[in-house]
Write a protein that holds these residues in place. Structure first.
Motif, PDB file in Angstrom:
ATOM      1  N   UNK A   2      -7.142 -27.236  27.769  1.00 22.54           N
ATOM      2  CA  UNK A   2      -6.301 -26.213  27.144  1.00 22.54           C
ATOM      3  C   UNK A   2      -5.172 -25.806  28.053  1.00 22.54           C
ATOM      4  N   UNK A   3      -5.505 -25.653  29.350  1.00 22.62           N
ATOM      5  CA  UNK A   3      -4.482 -25.200  30.289  1.00 22.62           C
ATOM      6  C   UNK A   3      -3.407 -26.272  30.458  1.00 22.62           C
ATOM      7  N   UNK A 293      -3.709 -13.670  27.946  1.00 25.95           N
ATOM      8  CA  UNK A 293      -4.827 -14.602  28.130  1.00 25.95           C
ATOM      9  C   UNK A 293      -5.966 -13.952  28.908  1.00 25.95           C
ATOM     10  N   UNK A 294      -5.601 -13.198  29.930  1.00 26.18           N
ATOM     11  CA  UNK A 294      -6.664 -12.579  30.736  1.00 26.18           C
ATOM     12  C   UNK A 294      -7.399 -11.508  29.943  1.00 26.18           C
ATOM     13  N   UNK A 298      -9.423 -15.147  30.016  1.00 24.76           N
ATOM     14  CA  UNK A 298      -9.004 -16.136  31.012  1.00 24.76           C
ATOM     15  C   UNK A 298      -9.285 -15.595  32.406  1.00 24.76           C
ATOM     16  N   UNK A 299      -9.786 -16.456  33.289  1.00 23.77           N
ATOM     17  CA  UNK A 299      -9.953 -16.047  34.681  1.00 23.77           C
ATOM     18  C   UNK A 299      -8.677 -16.433  35.430  1.00 23.77           C
ATOM     19  N   UNK A 302      -8.399 -20.063  35.552  1.00 27.27           N
ATOM     20  CA  UNK A 302      -7.803 -20.721  34.385  1.00 27.27           C
ATOM     21  C   UNK A 302      -6.284 -20.744  34.511  1.00 27.27           C
TER      22      UNK A 302
ATOM     23  N   UNK B  77     -14.810 -10.725  39.644  1.00 20.14           N
ATOM     24  CA  UNK B  77     -13.669 -10.941  38.740  1.00 20.14           C
ATOM     25  C   UNK B  77     -14.020 -11.907  37.609  1.00 20.14           C
ATOM     26  N   UNK B  78     -14.814 -12.912  37.917  1.00 17.49           N
ATOM     27  CA  UNK B  78     -15.198 -13.875  36.895  1.00 17.49           C
ATOM     28  C   UNK B  78     -16.070 -13.226  35.826  1.00 17.49           C
ATOM     29  N   UNK B  81     -13.976 -11.113  33.607  1.00  9.73           N
ATOM     30  CA  UNK B  81     -13.274 -11.949  32.626  1.00  9.73           C
ATOM     31  C   UNK B  81     -14.229 -12.353  31.505  1.00  9.73           C
ATOM     32  N   UNK B  84     -14.718  -9.446  29.217  1.00 14.24           N
ATOM     33  CA  UNK B  84     -13.549  -9.252  28.347  1.00 14.24           C
ATOM     34  C   UNK B  84     -13.585 -10.252  27.202  1.00 14.24           C
ATOM     35  N   UNK B 109      -6.792 -17.750  21.052  1.00 14.41           N
ATOM     36  CA  UNK B 109      -6.896 -17.503  22.509  1.00 14.41           C
ATOM     37  C   UNK B 109      -8.295 -17.109  22.992  1.00 14.41           C
ATOM     38  N   UNK B 112     -10.647 -19.990  23.403  1.00  4.87           N
ATOM     39  CA  UNK B 112     -10.396 -20.955  24.476  1.00  4.87           C
ATOM     40  C   UNK B 112     -11.243 -20.655  25.700  1.00  4.87           C
ATOM     41  N   UNK B 113     -11.668 -19.401  25.827  1.00  4.03           N
ATOM     42  CA  UNK B 113     -12.362 -19.012  27.050  1.00  4.03           C
ATOM     43  C   UNK B 113     -13.839 -18.737  26.811  1.00  4.03           C
TER      44      UNK B 113
END
Ligand code: ATP
Ligand code: MG
Lengths: 374, 226
Positions: A2-3, A293-294, A298-299, A302, B77-78, B81, B84, B109, B112-113
């Protein structure tokens, strides 16, 4: 993946700058091989010089006479002085002399006495002093293998069939006249001694005098030789300090290699700096998008991937084009695995260097602030 | 009822130059699974700041926030994320759409994560279903910049719900909609609450706030008689 897709979109939105950067990087990369070769060359010259500097070596400046006059005693003098293999070395180049070698387009060098020991040309010790000629082929020679026979000689001399005894190491080389490094990768080297050569070939005394080096001989011997040559022929020769000369050569090589590498690094740094500033501009425009994205998961990793993909889309084609251009500039030059590895490593390094600062900046991003950007 | 979010003594101070803004202060609250909580109050009282604190978008200056009884300060942080992505679904006040992407690709979006990536077909189905739910059937492949204000707001809502978050954090989700559309969207959000989701809704509209199971009124960063 994706990225990679998003990175491709970044490329699309930034196409003019991307093309400019690919062109700039490709242009600098196209000259990379010269710098790599310089560095390689410098390395090899140093190795050879270090080997030679373990001995006291004298070679000769030869003044060729207007009228060539060689007395019969000259032959005896040479035979006497050059009978001990340990005391001298010489190398004579005979372009495409033997029929089979001419066909293959191979240059043939005859190396005498100490040559192979001085320059490490025969690490396997294939030279047998009992055999008059030992044939070694260069590392890159094709169409001729170990065990094949080659015909030495020409129409003016006896011909002799000699089997190929082995291959020279890669980048085998010797120093010519103290100023020049000569690689043997695409050549044939025939190790021999003066008596065998003399019994077999034409005797070009001038060329021989020019290429002879005395190895660890006393000054008296050198002076006696100089006096003898002047007495028995119209040649005038002057002894030269080979060690000193190659010392100066090493300094010259080093200076040119260092200058080139500095110049090239500077160009590279400039291009990399331009690339980084372009990336920062792109990021500035993308901050809101990154924040979105975040916000949805998204990290930073990413986003880092996205940035690294973007850089790769610039750097990899640029290096590929540069490499292709480089091959076009020197179509006959052998591509060493070393060159490819260095180019690959530099491409990766360029990506990493360009990415570091922007990624550190991204780490400080405040999602809520960047969400509100327009 | 299981507690999803529990804040105690949350504070947020913004520093810009010499200016100090105490946007949220002494905020303690507890939100249970399946609740719908309305946050109301005058402009600038700190509603968006609070919702951002609860949703791990910003970090508090002081105080503690537990998510599923886990101290949010201990999350990497991971993990933040991942929360979220999986726990929360955000509807941002001014939509935060990517203008040159289509409605479909904006809604994509969060998917995707996802940790467990479903098959591509399943992803497509989820996106189309979310867009259908907010009444955007037929507009899937129009770029965000070409959509009307109301349509953009619906895309933002579809994006917030597409990944089936447990907590929906909605900041004025009906601000750009006419009353009929607003009613539809609120109907959708409340149907999600009935299905077990948690809703935190920021709104100026008292009628919408009254539909929620609980209200938090804010003034000057603080909760008043909640
Ligand atoms: N990143 C920031 N830096 C500095 N100050 C900020 C920042 N974000 C918000 N503020 C200030 O914090 C206070 C609360 O802002 P917030 O956006 O939470 O209010 P709000 O209740 O959502 O208002 P509105 O109803 O108008 O959306 C305001 O005074 C605002 O100016
Ligand atoms: Mg707000």
């Amino acid at each position: 993946m994706n990225q990679a897709r998003f990175a491709l979109r970044d490329v699309g939105r930034n196409l003019a700058a991307v093309i400019l950067f690919i062109a700039m990087l490709a242009f600098t990369a196209a000259f990379l091989d010269e710098y790599i070769n310089d560095a390689l060359l410098f390395q090899d010259v140093l190795t050879q010089i270090n080997r030679v500097q373990e001995h006291r070596i004298v070679n000769f400046a030869v003044i060729h006479p207007q009228q060539l006059l060689i007395k019969a005693e000259m032959e005896d003098l040479l035979a006497e002085v050059l009978q001990d293999e340990a005391g001298y070395s010489a190398v004579i180049k005979l372009q495409n002399q033997a029929p089979r070698l001419a066909e293959l387009g191979l240059t043939c060098y005859y190396g005498f006495g100490q040559l192979s020991q001085l320059y490490g040309l025969d690490p396997a010790g294939l030279r047998d002093p009992q055999v008059p000629f030992t044939v070694l082929i260069g590392a890159n020679v094709r169409g001729l293998g170990v065990g094949d026979t080659v015909t030495l000689g020409d129409k003016f001399s006896k011909n002799i069939e000699v089997p190929v005894a082995g291959r020279l190491p890669r980048y085998a080389s010797f120093l010519e006249g103290g100023t020049h490094i000569n690689y043997l990768d695409e050549s044939i080297l025939v190790l021999t001694d003066y008596p065998s050569w003399q019994s077999f070939h034409l005797r070009d005394t001038g060329i021989l005098l020019q290429s002879i080096c005395f190895v660890d001989r006393s000054e008296e011997e050198v002076h006696a030789f100089v006096a003898g040559v002047e007495e028995y022929s119209s040649f005038k020769i002057r002894p030269k300090d080979f060690n000193q000369e190659i010392g100066e050569t090493a300094a010259l090589f080093r200076d040119s290699a260092v200058t080139n590498i500095i110049l090239h690094s500077l160009t590279f740094i400039l291009v990399a700096a331009a690339l980084i500033s372009n990336l920062l501009m792109l990021m500035e425009r993308n901050l809101r998008e990154y924040a979105i994205h975040r916000l949805y998961g998204a990290t930073l990793g990413d986003l880092a991937k996205r940035i690294l993909f973007y850089l790769s889309f610039i750097v990899l084609p640029a290096f590929a084009i540069g490499y292709w251009q480089m091959r076009k500039n020197h179509p006959f030059q052998q591509v060493t695995p070393y060159t490819l590895r260095v180019i690959g490593a530099l491409a990766v390094l360029t990506v990493v260097i360009a990415a570091v600062y922007p990624l550190l900046k991204l780490k400080k991003q405040d999602i809520s602030v960047d969400l509100r950007r327009e | 009822m299981q507690v999803v979010l529990e804040a105690s003594g949350l504070e947020k101070v913004y520093l810009s130059g010499d200016n100090k803004t105490h946007a949220v202060r002494e905020m303690s609250l507890s939100i249970g699974s399946g609740e719908s909580v309305a946050i109301t109050g005058p402009s600038g009282c700190g509603k968006t700041t609070l919702i951002n604190l609860l949703g791990l978008v910003i970090r508090p200056t002081q105080g503690q926030l537990l998510i599923d009884s886990v101290d949010s300060a201990t999350l990497t942080p991971k993990q933040r994320a991942r929360h979220r992505n999986q726990v929360f679904g955000y509807v941002v006040q001014d939509f935060a759409l990517i203008e040159d992407l289509t409605a479909y690709h904006n809604v994509e979006i969060p998917l995707l994560y996802r940790q467990k990536r479903g098959r591509a077909k399943d992803k497509k189905g989820l996106i189309l279903a979310a867009l259908d739910q907010v009444g955007l059937k037929g507009k899937e492949f129009v770029k965000a910049k070409n959509l009307s204000g109301g349509e953009r707001q619906r895309v933002a809502i579809a994006r917030a719900i597409v990944n089936s978050p447990r907590v929906i954090l909605a900041d004025e989700p009906t601000g750009s909609l006419d009353s009929k559309s607003a009613k539809e969207i609120m109907g959708l959000l409340h149907s999600l609450v009935h299905a077990g989701k948690t809703l935190v809704l920021v709104t100026h509209d008292q009628a919408l706030a009254d539909q929620c199971s609980r209200q938090i009124r804010m003034a000057d960063g603080m909760a008043v008689n909640s």
